[in-house]
Design an enzyme around this catalytic site. Sequence first.
Site, PDB file in Angstrom:
ATOM      1  N   ASP A  63      25.595   3.991 -36.978  1.00  0.00           N
ATOM      2  CA  ASP A  63      26.403   3.793 -38.176  1.00  0.00           C
ATOM      3  C   ASP A  63      27.590   2.424 -37.403  1.00  0.00           C
ATOM      4  O   ASP A  63      27.233   1.718 -36.159  1.00  0.00           O
ATOM      5  CB  ASP A  63      27.030   4.442 -38.750  1.00  0.00           C
ATOM      6  N   ASN A 130      34.741  16.744 -39.851  1.00  0.00           N
ATOM      7  CA  ASN A 130      33.915  17.341 -41.733  1.00  0.00           C
ATOM      8  C   ASN A 130      32.503  17.976 -42.136  1.00  0.00           C
ATOM      9  O   ASN A 130      32.297  17.840 -43.089  1.00  0.00           O
ATOM     10  CB  ASN A 130      34.408  16.862 -42.619  1.00  0.00           C
ATOM     11  N   HIS A 132      30.484  15.271 -41.624  1.00  0.00           N
ATOM     12  CA  HIS A 132      29.247  13.894 -41.842  1.00  0.00           C
ATOM     13  C   HIS A 132      28.519  13.830 -40.558  1.00  0.00           C
ATOM     14  O   HIS A 132      28.755  14.460 -39.554  1.00  0.00           O
ATOM     15  CB  HIS A 132      30.178  12.787 -41.893  1.00  0.00           C
ATOM     16  N   GLU A 137      29.982  10.879 -45.480  1.00  0.00           N
ATOM     17  CA  GLU A 137      30.978  11.991 -45.450  1.00  0.00           C
ATOM     18  C   GLU A 137      30.476  12.937 -46.751  1.00  0.00           C
ATOM     19  O   GLU A 137      29.669  12.397 -47.925  1.00  0.00           O
ATOM     20  CB  GLU A 137      32.103  10.895 -45.809  1.00  0.00           C
TER      21      GLU A 137
HETATM   22  C1  GLP Z   1      32.063   9.375 -35.544  1.00  0.00           C
HETATM   23  C2  GLP Z   1      30.516   8.534 -35.616  1.00  0.00           C
HETATM   24  C3  GLP Z   1      29.684  10.107 -35.899  1.00  0.00           C
HETATM   25  C4  GLP Z   1      30.304  11.164 -35.002  1.00  0.00           C
HETATM   26  C5  GLP Z   1      30.937  11.344 -35.007  1.00  0.00           C
HETATM   27  C6  GLP Z   1      31.613  12.091 -33.940  1.00  0.00           C
HETATM   28  O1  GLP Z   1      33.369   9.182 -36.606  1.00  0.00           O
HETATM   29  N1  GLP Z   1      30.525   7.973 -37.189  1.00  0.00           N
HETATM   30  O2  GLP Z   1      28.333   9.697 -35.553  1.00  0.00           O
HETATM   31  O3  GLP Z   1      29.304  11.662 -34.665  1.00  0.00           O
HETATM   32  O4  GLP Z   1      32.614  10.357 -34.820  1.00  0.00           O
HETATM   33  O5  GLP Z   1      32.726  11.899 -32.844  1.00  0.00           O
HETATM   34  P1  GLP Z   1      33.010  13.054 -32.120  1.00  0.00           P
HETATM   35  O6  GLP Z   1      31.483  12.783 -30.955  1.00  0.00           O
HETATM   36  O7  GLP Z   1      33.822  12.187 -30.959  1.00  0.00           O
HETATM   37  O8  GLP Z   1      33.433  13.987 -31.945  1.00  0.00           O
END
Ligand code: GLP
Length: 235
Positions: A63, A130, A132, A137
């Site tokens: 993404d 959440n 995702h 989402e």
């Molecule tokens: C972002 C990315 C996700 C990732 C998530 C979790 O929103 N789009 O792909 O898994 O963050 O982030 P973190 O690893 O900082 O908790």
Amino acid sequence: MKKIVCKNYDEMSKKGAEIILEQIKEKSDSILGLATGSTPIGLYKCLRESGADFSKVSSFNLDEYYPLKKSNDQSYQYFMNDNLFNHVTMKSNDIPNGEATDTAAECKRYDEAIEAAGGIDLQLLGLGPNGHVGFNEPDDALSVGTHVVELTQSTIDANARFFASADDVPKKAITLGLGGIMKAKKILVLASGKNKAEIVRKMFSGEVTTQVPASLLQLHPDVTVIVDEEANGDK
Ligand code: GLP
């Protein structure tokens, strides 16, 4: 789904890197699906330090924020350059283009590029608090292909820590869809810390719901989830 419980973040990172290195050893021209966020930073460090040969490996990232310039230090392009691409030589690296003017064309291009490369062999995933995955989402329905998504307020708030303020977080993103993720031959999920324990529990609950996108991974035949003790909760 297979769960591996590690003592802490460093062990989780090492174990995750081992699985990716094993994949490359078995298939030197592997197509990797890569992820961003704070969770995989340690894994990328292990990959950088491994000395492994990535020269035949291609990657597609999950993404990218939209709209956001690649040069912005909060873009996922910048993150990947900084954590991996500037340090190891790979055959090719693709990331959804956060600067695209025609987003529909960009989404189509991305899905076709993955298909043309032969599909993702191993998809790395983190988990949003959440539930995702990528930027898919929680919603009544989820998209199959790469698409533009409106970020939820909870994601904007969760990611605001990286930006000067919540107002600076882009309101949209381009993400691989659940179809694109589920098409990967293997999936590797990393989760670390107490704030992921609830979502890890829901992921293994035996219930599948689009309100917890990560729960759909239970339908995939080859998923390994590496958690540290905190993310494993009380189990
Ligand atoms: C972002 C990315 C996700 C990732 C998530 C979790 O929103 N789009 O792909 O898994 O963050 O982030 P973190 O690893 O900082 O908790």
